[in-house]
Write an enzyme that holds these catalytic residues in place. Structure first.
Site, PDB file in Angstrom:
ATOM      1  N   ASP A 265      -2.587   0.130  -0.690  1.00  0.00           N
ATOM      2  CA  ASP A 265      -3.163  -1.097  -0.159  1.00  0.00           C
ATOM      3  C   ASP A 265      -4.135  -0.624   1.024  1.00  0.00           C
ATOM      4  O   ASP A 265      -3.761   0.243   1.548  1.00  0.00           O
ATOM      5  CB  ASP A 265      -2.094  -2.120  -0.189  1.00  0.00           C
TER       6      ASP A 265
ATOM      7  N   GLU B  29      -9.274   0.385   2.452  1.00  0.00           N
ATOM      8  CA  GLU B  29     -10.876   0.468   2.867  1.00  0.00           C
ATOM      9  C   GLU B  29     -11.318   1.126   3.906  1.00  0.00           C
ATOM     10  O   GLU B  29     -12.454   1.836   3.636  1.00  0.00           O
ATOM     11  CB  GLU B  29     -11.136  -1.028   3.080  1.00  0.00           C
TER      12      GLU B  29
ATOM     13  N   ASP C 214      -7.686  -9.649  -3.570  1.00  0.00           N
ATOM     14  CA  ASP C 214      -7.305 -10.755  -3.266  1.00  0.00           C
ATOM     15  C   ASP C 214      -7.714 -11.895  -3.782  1.00  0.00           C
ATOM     16  O   ASP C 214      -8.560 -12.640  -3.076  1.00  0.00           O
ATOM     17  CB  ASP C 214      -6.845 -10.928  -1.777  1.00  0.00           C
TER      18      ASP C 214
HETATM   19  O1  MIG Z   1      -3.234  -8.127   4.475  1.00  0.00           O
HETATM   20  O2  MIG Z   1       0.816  -6.349   1.548  1.00  0.00           O
HETATM   21  O3  MIG Z   1      -4.388  -7.225  -1.756  1.00  0.00           O
HETATM   22  O4  MIG Z   1      -1.935  -7.569  -2.799  1.00  0.00           O
HETATM   23  O5  MIG Z   1       0.386  -8.564  -1.398  1.00  0.00           O
HETATM   24  C1  MIG Z   1      -2.627  -8.378   3.239  1.00  0.00           C
HETATM   25  C2  MIG Z   1       0.666  -7.782   1.337  1.00  0.00           C
HETATM   26  C3  MIG Z   1      -2.073  -7.135   2.650  1.00  0.00           C
HETATM   27  C4  MIG Z   1      -3.108  -7.351   0.468  1.00  0.00           C
HETATM   28  C5  MIG Z   1      -3.044  -6.826  -0.875  1.00  0.00           C
HETATM   29  C6  MIG Z   1      -2.036  -7.940  -1.570  1.00  0.00           C
HETATM   30  C7  MIG Z   1      -0.874  -7.634  -0.812  1.00  0.00           C
HETATM   31  C8  MIG Z   1      -0.795  -7.716   0.637  1.00  0.00           C
HETATM   32  N1  MIG Z   1      -1.734  -7.035   1.100  1.00  0.00           N
END
Ligand code: MIG
Length: 834
Positions: free
Chosen positions: A425, A428, A503
């Protein structure tokens, strides 16, 4: 402050601080309001033939290298003077393609490059490219005035559009499926709660299809810098693409069908990896299941309600202060014990991994990362740090092989703990405390034999993080296919990871947006794709969740998720009636696993993705050009999800041929639009006549027990021959690469007085456990006077139930034949005569 203002004028500058001086003169030269000084390729000054398929052309201010990558792909590299020619690629596979059959001939005013499939005509004055196919049909030609153009900081290719040209692909786009008249850019961005207008998003896949009158070609702009596409928005009859980096490479990919474009593109950038079968099971996530007792409660919640599930996720709270590769030992005192016990219940555990490593001299990952010097730095050598969940973090330079090795070495421990799923996650990458929300563009990366700024490496950061993860797992768990799920990536990223669409929001609009994004990603190479079912942000109604789950059966990744601080969103959260519906929906997914696995295998072997927009198989049909509310899943299934609140019917546009309703078995003539019942209980689903759908018994998780009955639903066409692929293997190892698979064709042939159904001889050395085939053939056109199985006469009753093994039945008012016989790897021929 001056540099700020200039940044607005010259948005593409990479290093604002270093360029302060030259900016001033640039501003004076361009005059107020001008954005940049464009130069366009002019008269050809000279050229060299480098090899049979490669030409180097020189114009004032730039050179252009044209090369035949293979018969159906031509590469064009524009390099303005003073720039380094783009050579390596993060996307394109580096492999020997053998001798390409290509010829170069000077034809006076133009030069021609010809392969057996493509012809490129290069006019000399001015230098313009014109591509056509072997049949002489025009594909793409440079715009007569603007052609190939560049400034000091960017480059752009303008082309003329063919009449009625449509555009598809572009990876993760939330807007309409068909992109003509729109513009887009690529810059990996974390945008929670995005909309249909938000662009760019998490992933960059600068690849698209152009389709006109049924003739399709593809363009892949292999540039990892901020790139942009204008598909006729700026001016009708033309389109353009380019990047904020003037050394630009693009590939023209021959069709003529979308399928052929996809296959050639995949041959260029790589196939999706074959996932473990369990990752096609249902997956349950939320931010966050913690502590351990809550994880067990969720696991029991599935098992006690007989709702199948294979994977439970641990989101960021499993860690000690969000430090990657650590555990919060208060919440999870014994992770390996917990994982072992959940494993005995049939669950796999997946964990989230963020790239940011907390700056903390008492934290092993930070200490070893510093010691091995794998974190990103500014040009002056200072460490780049930024705020993410753990607070101030340093970031591994994933484009650097040393940093990837370091990252990979961290996996041994988690693998020994029993983790089997890897969720990357924030890659980017997302950074909280800076206006650009990401790493400073000046930061230095190592990779592709040189150093590059973050401006160039940004869009491949997520790609390289998944690559590092995969490489680590190849060491730590070499016998198992890894399951990696990523939010950010670049073209070719399907080699390393599955993707989800970030999201999203619990709304009906987002259900439709998610479908479009999955379709766009699928035809952009990312076959293993899904959305956060139910919506990440917000709380869905029982109806919205149920409809979303029904669509989720037909997204290769079937995962429900939720943001923190929302009420429970598990499939049983809306009361008994919805729970029953959701249970049946997930059960359908598990029954269809043999079909789904074959569909993902097809993609993993270089073919079409499971999810295919309607235009993909019907590029000539105008009514499908913009169709984005129904789609094909594999070769056989047409899926028409309900995307509206309260709807109990929906319209379905059937392509030509004969179609069967999956639920009732009744048939419909294609080439029509029908309105069908769409009760809350299930999704409208149709089967193309000519196909065979393999199904298995319901299980609570993949591998709960061996398959004792393989159900084959054979949907007969009115006449003619047809075939469907069937693929199976052990579902988790790499032995299939050595031929340990079980692959066969299901054939049917329907004539005036006979119907033949054949289970072809299986190839490969994998042998499934002993089982029977339960065959159910729909559309049998006559009561069989005789029925033979491998030339042995069979008796046929008229009972509507499935007969016992070795027996057959035929129900004339349904036209349905049913039989049960042992499944072997040998050919089975069922012959019916009138
Ligand atoms: O700033 O880890 O897209 O699926 O639950 C949010 C917490 C960070 C973004 C991800 C989401 C995840 C969440 N993350």
């Amino acid at each position: 402050m001056l540099s700020r203002a200039l940044m607005r004028v010259l948005p593409s500058l990479e290093k604002p601080n270093a360029l302060r001086l030259s900016c001033l003169s640039a501003l004076l030269a361009f005059g107020a309001g001008a954005t940049a000084q464009w130069q366009t390729a002019g008269t050809l000054q000279s050229y060299e033939v480098r090899s049979p398929g490669e030409l180097l052309l020189h114009v004032a201010g730039a050179s252009v290298r044209v090369s035949a990558v293979d018969e159906g792909i031509l590469r064009v590299a524009l390099t303005p003077e003073g720039q380094r020619e783009a050579r390596g690629s993060w996307a394109v596979l580096d492999r020997d393609r053998g001798n390409v059959r290509a010829e170069v001939s000077d034809e006076g005013p133009s030069i021609a490059v010809t392969t057996p499939l493509l012809r490129l005509e290069i006019s000399k004055d001015p230098l313009r490219l014109r591509f056509s196919d072997a049949a002489g049909r025009l594909l793409s030609e440079d715009h007569p005035e603007k052609g190939m153009s560049w400034t000091r900081t960017e480059a752009r290719i303008w082309k003329l559009a063919r009449r009625g040209e449509r555009y598809y692909g572009f990876g993760e786009k939330s807007g309409k499926l068909e992109r003509s008249g729109t513009s887009m850019s690529m810059w990996n961005s974390d945008i929670p709660g995005y909309t249909a207008e938000t662009d760019p998003l998490y992933k960059s896949v600068p690849f698209f299809y152009a389709s006109a009158a049924g003739v399709c070609y593809g363009i892949f702009l292999d540039n990892s810098a901020w790139s942009f596409f204008d598909m006729g928005k700026e001016g009708p009859g033309e389109y353009s693409f380019g990047a904020r980096h003037p050394a630009l490479v693009y590939y023209l990919i021959c069709g003529p069908t979308p399928r052929e474009v996809l296959e050639r593109y995949i041959s260029l950038v790589g196939r999706p990896s074959l996932p473990p079968l369990w990752s096609l099971g249902f997956q349950q996530c939320r931010w966050s299941y913690t502590p351990e007792s809550r994880v067990r409660e969720i696991a029991d919640g599935f098992r006690s309600r007989s709702i199948p599930c294979d994977v439970i996720y641990l989101d960021i709270d499993y860690m000690d202060g969000y430090r990657i590769f650590t555990w919060n030992t208060d919440a999870f005192p014994n992770p390996s014990g917990m994982i072992r016990e959940l494993g005995a219940q049939g669950f796999k555990i997946a964990v989230i991994l963020d790239p940011g490593i907390k700056v903390d001299t008492a934290y092993h990952a930070y200490v070893s990362g510093r010691r091995q010097d794998i974190f990103l730095r500014y040009p002056d050598g200072a460490l780049f740090t930024g705020d993410v969940w753990p607070g101030l973090c340093a970031f591994p330079d994933f484009t650097d092989p040393d940093a990837r090795r370091w990252w990979g070495e961290q996996f041994g421990e988690l693998v020994r703990t029993g983790i089997r799923g890897w969720w990357t996650d924030m890659n980017e990458p997302s950074v909280f405390n800076v206006p650009t929300k990401t790493i400073d563009r000046s930061v230095v990366h190592h990779g592709l034999d040189t150093t590059v700024s973050h401006a160039i490496a940004h869009n491949v950061y997520g790609l390289e993080m998944t690559r590092a993860t995969l490489e680590g797992l190849q060491e730590a768990l070499p016998e198992e296919r890894p399951f990696i799920l990523t939010r950010a990536t670049y073209a070719g990223g399907q080699r390393y990871a599955a993707v989800w669409t970030g999201d999203n929001v619990a709304s009906w609009e987002h259900l439709a947006i998610g479908l479009r994004m999955c379709l766009n990603l699928s035809i952009s190479g990312f076959a293993f794709v899904g959305t956060d079912i139910g919506g990440f942000i917000g709380f869905p109604s029982g109806e919205l969740f149920a409809r979303w789950l029904q669509l989720g059966v037909f997204t290769p990744l079937m995962r429900a998720h939720s943001v923190i601080n929302e009420p429970d969103k598990e499939p049983w959260a809306w009361g008994a009636e919805w729970t029953a519906i959701n249970r049946e929906t997930i059960a359908l997914r598990y029954r269809l696993l043999p079909y789904l696995y074959t569909a993902i295998y097809e993609a993993a072997s270089g073919g079409s993705p499971p999810m295919r927009p309607m235009f993909y198989d019907h590029p000539q049909e105008e009514r499908f050009a913009a169709e984005e509310r129904q789609f094909m899943f594999g070769d056989a299934l047409l899926v028409a999800p309900v995307l509206k609140a309260g709807a109990t019917t929906r319209e379905v546009h059937l392509p030509g041929g004969l179609w069967y309703d999956f639920w009732t078995g009744s048939d419909h003539h294609g080439g029509t639009t029908i309105t069908v019942d769409a009760p809350l209980e299930h999704i409208p689903l149709f089967v193309r006549a000519g196909s065979t759908i393999p199904m298995q018994p319901l299980m609570q998780y993949v591998g709960e027990r061996s398959i004792d009955t393989l159900t084959l639903r054979v949907y007969l066409a009115r006449t003619g021959r047809d075939s469907s692929l069937y693929y199976e293997d052990d579902g988790h190892s790499f032995a299939y690469r050595q031929g340990r698979h079980f692959r066969r064709q299901f054939l049917q042939s329907v004539g005036e007085d006979s119907v033949e159904i054949v289970l072809g001889t299986a190839s490969g050395t994998h042998r499934p456990a002993a089982r029977v085939v339960q065959l159910e053939a729909f559309g049998v056109p006559f009561p069989p006077r005789s029925l033979t199985l491998n030339a042995l006469a069979q008796s046929v009753s008229d009972s509507p139930a499935f007969p016992r093994e070795g027996n057959w039945s035929y129900v004339s008012h349904q036209g349905v034949l049913r039989g049960v016989f042992p499944d072997t790897s040998a050919e089975a021929v069922i012959l019916l005569r009138r």
